[in-house]
Design a protein around this motif. Structure first.
Motif, PDB file in Angstrom:
ATOM      1  N   LEU A 161       0.650 -15.486  24.728  1.00  0.00           N
ATOM      2  CA  LEU A 161       2.081 -15.668  24.699  1.00  0.00           C
ATOM      3  C   LEU A 161       2.445 -16.989  24.015  1.00  0.00           C
ATOM      4  CD1 LEU A 161       4.675 -14.296  25.532  1.00  0.00           C
ATOM      5  CD2 LEU A 161       4.484 -15.397  27.727  1.00  0.00           C
ATOM      6  N   CYS A 162       1.634 -18.010  24.297  1.00  0.00           N
ATOM      7  CA  CYS A 162       1.894 -19.309  23.661  1.00  0.00           C
ATOM      8  C   CYS A 162       1.727 -19.211  22.150  1.00  0.00           C
ATOM      9  CB  CYS A 162       0.953 -20.362  24.220  1.00  0.00           C
ATOM     10  SG  CYS A 162       1.257 -20.749  25.944  1.00  0.00           S
ATOM     11  N   LEU A 163       0.719 -18.460  21.713  1.00  0.00           N
ATOM     12  CA  LEU A 163       0.488 -18.320  20.275  1.00  0.00           C
ATOM     13  C   LEU A 163       1.659 -17.599  19.615  1.00  0.00           C
ATOM     14  CD1 LEU A 163      -3.277 -17.359  20.170  1.00  0.00           C
ATOM     15  CD2 LEU A 163      -2.237 -19.566  19.647  1.00  0.00           C
ATOM     16  N   LEU A 164       2.192 -16.599  20.288  1.00  0.00           N
ATOM     17  CA  LEU A 164       3.336 -15.870  19.758  1.00  0.00           C
ATOM     18  C   LEU A 164       4.551 -16.780  19.636  1.00  0.00           C
ATOM     19  CD1 LEU A 164       4.591 -13.227  18.811  1.00  0.00           C
ATOM     20  CD2 LEU A 164       5.059 -12.689  21.198  1.00  0.00           C
ATOM     21  N   SER A 165       4.810 -17.569  20.680  1.00  0.00           N
ATOM     22  CA  SER A 165       5.954 -18.475  20.611  1.00  0.00           C
ATOM     23  C   SER A 165       5.745 -19.540  19.536  1.00  0.00           C
ATOM     24  CB  SER A 165       6.244 -19.122  21.971  1.00  0.00           C
ATOM     25  OG  SER A 165       5.240 -20.037  22.323  1.00  0.00           O
ATOM     26  N   ASP A 166       4.501 -19.988  19.345  1.00  0.00           N
ATOM     27  CA  ASP A 166       4.215 -20.937  18.258  1.00  0.00           C
ATOM     28  C   ASP A 166       4.585 -20.316  16.915  1.00  0.00           C
ATOM     29  OD1 ASP A 166       3.252 -22.736  20.098  1.00  0.00           O
ATOM     30  OD2 ASP A 166       1.142 -22.380  19.627  1.00  0.00           O
ATOM     31  N   GLN A 167       4.240 -19.050  16.756  1.00  0.00           N
ATOM     32  CA  GLN A 167       4.514 -18.338  15.503  1.00  0.00           C
ATOM     33  C   GLN A 167       6.022 -18.162  15.298  1.00  0.00           C
ATOM     34  OE1 GLN A 167       1.942 -18.003  13.832  1.00  0.00           O
ATOM     35  NE2 GLN A 167       2.176 -16.448  12.313  1.00  0.00           N
ATOM     36  N   VAL A 168       6.712 -17.737  16.337  1.00  0.00           N
ATOM     37  CA  VAL A 168       8.148 -17.476  16.246  1.00  0.00           C
ATOM     38  C   VAL A 168       8.918 -18.758  15.925  1.00  0.00           C
ATOM     39  CG1 VAL A 168      10.193 -16.814  17.594  1.00  0.00           C
ATOM     40  CG2 VAL A 168       8.108 -15.446  17.729  1.00  0.00           C
ATOM     41  N   PHE A 169       8.527 -19.854  16.566  1.00  0.00           N
ATOM     42  CA  PHE A 169       9.250 -21.111  16.392  1.00  0.00           C
ATOM     43  C   PHE A 169       8.611 -22.034  15.356  1.00  0.00           C
ATOM     44  CE2 PHE A 169      10.328 -19.784  20.770  1.00  0.00           C
ATOM     45  CZ  PHE A 169      11.683 -19.586  20.576  1.00  0.00           C
ATOM     46  N   SER A 170       7.685 -21.482  14.562  1.00  0.00           N
ATOM     47  CA  SER A 170       7.022 -22.226  13.479  1.00  0.00           C
ATOM     48  C   SER A 170       6.416 -23.543  13.957  1.00  0.00           C
ATOM     49  CB  SER A 170       8.010 -22.497  12.334  1.00  0.00           C
ATOM     50  OG  SER A 170       8.458 -21.291  11.794  1.00  0.00           O
ATOM     51  N   ARG A 171       5.766 -23.478  15.099  1.00  0.00           N
ATOM     52  CA  ARG A 171       5.080 -24.666  15.619  1.00  0.00           C
ATOM     53  C   ARG A 171       3.629 -24.595  15.172  1.00  0.00           C
ATOM     54  NH1 ARG A 171       7.569 -24.118  21.590  1.00  0.00           N
ATOM     55  NH2 ARG A 171       6.277 -22.284  21.457  1.00  0.00           N
ATOM     56  N   ASP A 172       3.371 -25.092  13.990  1.00  0.00           N
ATOM     57  CA  ASP A 172       2.013 -25.010  13.454  1.00  0.00           C
ATOM     58  C   ASP A 172       1.470 -26.380  13.064  1.00  0.00           C
ATOM     59  OD1 ASP A 172       3.680 -25.389  11.317  1.00  0.00           O
ATOM     60  OD2 ASP A 172       2.784 -23.840  10.065  1.00  0.00           O
ATOM     61  N   SER A 173       1.990 -27.430  13.680  1.00  0.00           N
ATOM     62  CA  SER A 173       1.511 -28.771  13.377  1.00  0.00           C
ATOM     63  C   SER A 173       0.058 -28.909  13.829  1.00  0.00           C
ATOM     64  CB  SER A 173       2.374 -29.821  14.072  1.00  0.00           C
ATOM     65  OG  SER A 173       2.148 -29.782  15.465  1.00  0.00           O
ATOM     66  N   PRO A 174      -0.683 -29.817  13.221  1.00  0.00           N
ATOM     67  CA  PRO A 174      -2.076 -30.024  13.629  1.00  0.00           C
ATOM     68  C   PRO A 174      -2.225 -30.348  15.120  1.00  0.00           C
ATOM     69  CG  PRO A 174      -1.679 -31.102  11.533  1.00  0.00           C
ATOM     70  CD  PRO A 174      -0.349 -30.615  12.034  1.00  0.00           C
ATOM     71  N   SER A 175      -1.271 -31.089  15.686  1.00  0.00           N
ATOM     72  CA  SER A 175      -1.398 -31.423  17.109  1.00  0.00           C
ATOM     73  C   SER A 175      -1.250 -30.179  17.989  1.00  0.00           C
ATOM     74  CB  SER A 175      -0.373 -32.491  17.515  1.00  0.00           C
ATOM     75  OG  SER A 175       0.938 -32.017  17.333  1.00  0.00           O
ATOM     76  N   ILE A 176      -0.350 -29.270  17.620  1.00  0.00           N
ATOM     77  CA  ILE A 176      -0.196 -28.011  18.365  1.00  0.00           C
ATOM     78  C   ILE A 176      -1.456 -27.163  18.192  1.00  0.00           C
ATOM     79  CG2 ILE A 176       1.069 -25.819  18.476  1.00  0.00           C
ATOM     80  CD1 ILE A 176       2.747 -27.978  19.636  1.00  0.00           C
ATOM     81  N   GLN A 177      -1.964 -27.070  16.975  1.00  0.00           N
ATOM     82  CA  GLN A 177      -3.173 -26.282  16.712  1.00  0.00           C
ATOM     83  C   GLN A 177      -4.365 -26.851  17.482  1.00  0.00           C
ATOM     84  OE1 GLN A 177      -3.307 -23.315  15.138  1.00  0.00           O
ATOM     85  NE2 GLN A 177      -1.094 -23.588  15.201  1.00  0.00           N
ATOM     86  N   ARG A 178      -4.478 -28.177  17.558  1.00  0.00           N
ATOM     87  CA  ARG A 178      -5.573 -28.801  18.316  1.00  0.00           C
ATOM     88  C   ARG A 178      -5.435 -28.466  19.799  1.00  0.00           C
ATOM     89  NH1 ARG A 178      -9.233 -31.358  16.613  1.00  0.00           N
ATOM     90  NH2 ARG A 178      -8.224 -32.069  14.722  1.00  0.00           N
ATOM     91  N   MET A 179      -4.207 -28.506  20.310  1.00  0.00           N
ATOM     92  CA  MET A 179      -3.976 -28.171  21.708  1.00  0.00           C
ATOM     93  C   MET A 179      -4.378 -26.718  21.988  1.00  0.00           C
ATOM     94  SD  MET A 179      -0.436 -28.361  23.930  1.00  0.00           S
ATOM     95  CE  MET A 179       0.368 -27.077  22.977  1.00  0.00           C
ATOM     96  N   ARG A 180      -3.990 -25.794  21.097  1.00  0.00           N
ATOM     97  CA  ARG A 180      -4.347 -24.375  21.282  1.00  0.00           C
ATOM     98  C   ARG A 180      -5.861 -24.172  21.183  1.00  0.00           C
ATOM     99  NH1 ARG A 180      -0.139 -23.767  23.879  1.00  0.00           N
ATOM    100  NH2 ARG A 180       1.797 -23.453  22.743  1.00  0.00           N
TER     101      ARG A 180
END
Length: 99
Positions: A1-20
């Motif tokens: 679900l978090c990955l989907l929300s990242d995609q929808v809200f264009s949260r693809d920064s390196p810090s978000i990707q590292r957290m995931r």
């Protein structure tokens, strides 16, 4: 679900990707499944398959963090963990259909 929300809200920064990636690594470790952990270790060596070098880097920590044991022991454990899956019987009889 978090990955989907990242995609929808264009949260693809390196810090978000590292957290995931760290979340994925922790999930694999907490599963205590040798099969999942070994799969994560293998994927860390193939960032092209993950299509995410940051996740591969995070999964690479599994190689150092998880104690080593022989490949033979790992294969025995993996066979045991996977023995109840329908895919196993499909592959064993070679017909492409479950027994």
């Amino acid at each position: 679900l978090c990955l989907l929300s990242d995609q929808v809200f264009s949260r693809d920064s390196p810090s978000i990707q590292r957290m995931r990636g760290a979340q994925l690594r922790k999930i694999l470790v907490s599963s205590r499944s040798v099969t999942l952990i070994k799969s994560g270790q293998a994927l860390s060596l193939r960032p092209d398959l993950l299509n995410n070098p940051i996740w591969a880097e995070e999964l690479g920590k599994l190689v150092d963090a998880v104690g080593s044991f022989s490949d033979l022991d790992a294969m025995k454990i993996m066979r045991s963990e996977l023995s109840d899956l329908p895919v196993q019987s499909t592959m064993a009889n070679g017909s492409g259909k479950s027994k």
